[in-house]
Design a protein around this motif. Structure first.
Motif, PDB file in Angstrom:
ATOM      1  N   ASP A  62       0.840  -1.210   0.000  1.00  0.00           N
ATOM      2  CA  ASP A  62       0.000   0.000   0.000  1.00  0.00           C
ATOM      3  C   ASP A  62       0.868   1.250   0.000  1.00  0.00           C
ATOM      4  O   ASP A  62       0.922   1.982   1.002  1.00  0.00           O
ATOM      5  CB  ASP A  62      -0.920  -0.049   1.237  1.00  0.00           C
ATOM      6  N   SER A  66      -3.275   4.122   1.578  1.00  0.00           N
ATOM      7  CA  SER A  66      -4.697   4.513   1.502  1.00  0.00           C
ATOM      8  C   SER A  66      -5.558   3.550   2.317  1.00  0.00           C
ATOM      9  O   SER A  66      -6.736   3.808   2.528  1.00  0.00           O
ATOM     10  CB  SER A  66      -5.146   4.570   0.051  1.00  0.00           C
ATOM     11  N   GLY A  67      -4.923   2.466   2.814  1.00  0.00           N
ATOM     12  CA  GLY A  67      -5.688   1.569   3.692  1.00  0.00           C
ATOM     13  C   GLY A  67      -5.895   2.160   5.080  1.00  0.00           C
ATOM     14  O   GLY A  67      -6.770   1.719   5.824  1.00  0.00           O
ATOM     15  N   LEU A  68      -5.090   3.169   5.413  1.00  0.00           N
ATOM     16  CA  LEU A  68      -5.208   3.753   6.764  1.00  0.00           C
ATOM     17  C   LEU A  68      -5.528   5.245   6.733  1.00  0.00           C
ATOM     18  O   LEU A  68      -6.198   5.767   7.623  1.00  0.00           O
ATOM     19  CB  LEU A  68      -3.898   3.542   7.535  1.00  0.00           C
ATOM     20  N   SER A  70      -7.024   8.726   4.846  1.00  0.00           N
ATOM     21  CA  SER A  70      -7.986   9.207   3.833  1.00  0.00           C
ATOM     22  C   SER A  70      -7.271  10.108   2.838  1.00  0.00           C
ATOM     23  O   SER A  70      -6.093  10.436   3.008  1.00  0.00           O
ATOM     24  CB  SER A  70      -9.065  10.036   4.536  1.00  0.00           C
ATOM     25  N   GLU A  75      -6.521   9.740   9.649  1.00  0.00           N
ATOM     26  CA  GLU A  75      -6.574   8.293   9.926  1.00  0.00           C
ATOM     27  C   GLU A  75      -8.026   7.823   9.814  1.00  0.00           C
ATOM     28  O   GLU A  75      -8.927   8.415  10.406  1.00  0.00           O
ATOM     29  CB  GLU A  75      -6.006   7.989  11.312  1.00  0.00           C
ATOM     30  N   LYS A  76      -8.219   6.782   9.025  1.00  0.00           N
ATOM     31  CA  LYS A  76      -9.576   6.268   8.769  1.00  0.00           C
ATOM     32  C   LYS A  76     -10.073   5.437   9.951  1.00  0.00           C
ATOM     33  O   LYS A  76      -9.274   4.875  10.683  1.00  0.00           O
ATOM     34  CB  LYS A  76      -9.552   5.347   7.547  1.00  0.00           C
ATOM     35  N   GLY A  79     -10.788   1.669   7.769  1.00  0.00           N
ATOM     36  CA  GLY A  79      -9.653   1.270   6.913  1.00  0.00           C
ATOM     37  C   GLY A  79      -9.590  -0.234   6.727  1.00  0.00           C
ATOM     38  O   GLY A  79     -10.479  -0.988   7.153  1.00  0.00           O
ATOM     39  N   TRP A  80      -8.505  -0.663   6.111  1.00  0.00           N
ATOM     40  CA  TRP A  80      -8.367  -2.086   5.776  1.00  0.00           C
ATOM     41  C   TRP A  80      -8.229  -2.971   7.005  1.00  0.00           C
ATOM     42  O   TRP A  80      -8.328  -4.187   6.896  1.00  0.00           O
ATOM     43  CB  TRP A  80      -7.145  -2.265   4.858  1.00  0.00           C
ATOM     44  N   TRP A 125       0.456  -4.149   4.337  1.00  0.00           N
ATOM     45  CA  TRP A 125      -0.554  -4.713   5.232  1.00  0.00           C
ATOM     46  C   TRP A 125      -0.377  -6.215   5.361  1.00  0.00           C
ATOM     47  O   TRP A 125      -0.039  -6.896   4.373  1.00  0.00           O
ATOM     48  CB  TRP A 125      -1.957  -4.419   4.680  1.00  0.00           C
TER      49      TRP A 125
END
Ligand code: GCU
Length: 618
Positions: A62, A66-68, A70, A75-76, A79-80, A125
């Motif tokens: 990643d 973008s998995g964590l 936005s 910080e999302k 997220g993943w 990840w």
């Protein structure tokens, strides 16, 4: 096209966040989740029963994280780490799926597992499913041997901790996130180099990323011993130390027993959970490289107990002498990186340790410098067992941001984790604070702070560091002010390689400003295994051997020389080493190639160590 796409993607994300606001609380206001649980240090973690999570994990690269984060870098909360499976009725796409992702083996760096990842630096990840069958009410920790460099962990979508630092073990409390039956763990590991990291941007080793050491679940009672220290007092007739209990009551009884020595004591923990002890012992066989005797030591507190294997020895200085068990000694050493022999990549296994330390023993060593970061505990267990004294180092390497208090806090945290986890290894005699740092006021204050922290954490060992040396013609001058803060002075020099020719050593004088023991912590030169030629031809085995032949008599002329750890036992990967056909991304200063081929210089040093012709004989 791209622009429109970008706009469409941004509007989708906006839509997404509006939607998820409706569905799940979203971004900003959840940032406090980030610092949820600070990991803890566990001493003797490898001596506790554990459920291993080693093996194949799903992995997703990643690079933009973008998995964590936005698209506005917040910080999302969705997220993943949720490991979400797309549902046909979803009003938005799920753009990742661990069940379809390629695998990475844990422990292991990702760089040497897939050719496409050799140079990869960035976020990765990891996901793994596992069954958990709780046996009895307990606190459960996710034990991570090491994760390089920054890492975030979630259990069943719940954040359990984050950590910074690539070479020390940490433990995240997962008790409330775990459930009986199927569970999943997700980790995000980012080995991006940053200026305010420890180490910082430049290193002369490969920035191996990933879950590089063992990962497991450790269950302990509600009240448990998180840290303990057991060592021989410098008087030699007592064992002293302490235990720290977390979750316990003041007055909790703590028992320390060494059955083989019929020695035992019982003390009570104070309000802070700490219980100090000292008790007499008789006829203890002192641990030494010649006789690495280990004793079973059991510590009990409430319903918790842990059994460790500990050697009893004393280490101290007297003037320019280093005394092991009260006797002056000379450290016949070699430096070692945690590079795995043959397969290359980050070393972590018993086999890696046995091979590397086996070669050091074969060389005639009684000492190894584990550079430039704390090595895996398997390495220290092997050094305790095989009988090798150890220099363990905090990765304060080259030019950190020494004037940045945040960087100091990171270095202090890593030092706490190193000493907290490794403090009972008899093999370790030195805590090294740094390597080749620039001589300026901010640096000196920074490391003096670390050195006094190390002394208060562990007054039973010696503090050192590898210093740079000034030159004035053929005089080498050791007067770095940092030397004042050290018990033993380490110096790195490359006469015959970065400066002069091998014969330059013959005319070099040393001028040392400190009346302290001195260790030459690095010297050496590069050679491609199998490349032969005239001894004046660089990169040949003959040239490297010539460096060693000229170095040893020079070193013998230094009155307070008490040890050495030439650079280095085995060739290791480094992004700085790009000479085609010779280096090919390897630092070739090893006495042995990464494929196990011994070079001529190996035998030059082996002979000097076996004959004890360098330094004071035992
Ligand atoms: C330095 C440094 C090592 C490096 C070595 C070299 O002294 O401490 O990390 O690998 O020199 O240049 O080979």
């Amino acid at each position: 096209m791209k622009r429109i796409l970008g706009f469409r993607r941004r509007s989708t994300r906006l839509l997404l966040s509006l939607l998820c606001m409706a569905a799940v609380p979203c971004v900003a206001q959840q940032t406090n989740i980030a610092g949820a649980n600070a990991p803890i240090v566990l001493t003797g973690a490898d001596r506790r029963p554990a459920m291993s999570l080693d093996g194949d994990w799903a992995s997703i690269l990643d690079p933009y994280f973008s998995g964590l984060f936005s698209f506005h870098h917040q910080e999302k909360t969705n997220g993943w780490f949720l490991n979400r499976k797309a549902q046909p009725e979803d009003p938005f796409p799920t753009e990742y799926d661990f069940s379809k992702a390629p695998q990475l083996t844990v422990p292991g760096d990702w760089n040497t597992q897939r050719e496409s990842l050799l140079f990869y630096e960035g976020p990765m990840w990891y996901e793994r499913d596992f069954e958990y069958r709780p046996k009895e009410p307990a606190r459960v920790f996710l034990h991570v041997g090491a994760a390089n460099y920054r890492s975030w962990f979630w259990i069943n979508g719940v954040k359990v901790c984050e950590h910074e630092g690539g070479f020390t073990a940490f433990n995240c409390d997962v008790t409330s996130a775990l459930k009986a039956g199927p569970n999943f763990v997700v980790a995000a590991i980012d080995n991006t180099r940053r200026e305010d990291n420890v180490p910082t941007l430049e290193t002369d080793w490969w920035n191996y990323g990933g879950l590089t050491r063992h990962v497991s679940l450790i269950a302990v009672p509600e009240a448990f011993i998180d840290q303990y220290d057991v060592h021989l007092a410098r008087t030699g007739d007592e064992v002293e130390g302490w235990t720290h209990i977390t979750g316990g009551q003041a007055g909790t009884s703590v028992e320390v027993e060494i059955p083989e020595l019929q020695a035992k004591t019982q003390v009570a923990a104070d309000n802070n959970g700490r219980a100090s002890f000292h008790f007499p012992i008789h006829e203890v066989v002192r641990w030494s490289p010649e006789n690495p005797k280990l004793y079973k030591v059991t510590l009990r507190a409430g319903s918790d107990s842990i059994e460790d294997l500990i050697g009893f020895r004393t280490i101290e200085t007297r003037g320019t002498e280093i005394l092991l068990n009260g006797k002056p000694m000379f450290l016949r050493g070699i430096s070692i990186h945690a590079e795995a022999p043959y397969r290359t990549g980050r070393a972590y296994s018993d086999k890696d340790a046995e091979t590397l330390l086996g070669w050091a023993k074969e060389l005639g060593c009684n000492f190894v410098r584990l550079a430039h970061y704390p090595h895996d505990e398997t390495m220290l267990r092997a050094a305790d067992r095989i009988g090798l004294l150890v220099w363990s180092e905090n990765p304060v390497y080259w030019a950190l941001q020494f004037d940045n208090p945040k960087v100091l806090a990171k270095a202090e945290q890593q030092l706490d984790e190193e000493i907290g986890a490794l403090r009972n290894h008899a093999s370790i005699i030195f805590w090294s604070m740094a390597n080749e740092t620039p001589n300026n006021e901010a640096r000196t204050q920074f490391i003096e702070t670390l050195a006094s922290r190390a002394r208060s954490l562990d007054p039973s060992r010696l503090i050192t560091a590898a210093l740079l040396v000034r030159a004035n013609g053929h005089s080498k001058i050791v007067d770095d002010p940092l030397g004042k803060a050290l018990d033993v002075i380490g110096v790195n020099e490359y006469i015959g390689w970065y400066e002069g020719h091998p014969e330059t050593a013959d005319v070099t004088q040393w001028n040392i400003a400190y009346d302290k023991p001195l260790i030459v912590s690095e010297f050496g030169g590069g050679a491609k295994a199998g490349l032969h030629g005239d001894e004046n031809q660089r990169w040949t085995e003959e040239y490297q051997a010539s460096i060693y032949r000229h170095q040893l008599p020079m070193l013998n002329r230094i009155p307070q020389l008490r040890g050495m750890s030439p650079w280095i036992l085995m060739d290791f990967r480094s992004p700085n080493r790009v000479l085609a056909g010779i280096q090919d991304e390897f630092n070739r200063k090893g006495l042995i190639s990464d494929q196990g081929t011994k070079k001529m210089a190996f035998y030059v040093l082996q002979r000097a160590y076996k004959e004890q012709s360098v330094g004071k004989p035992d």
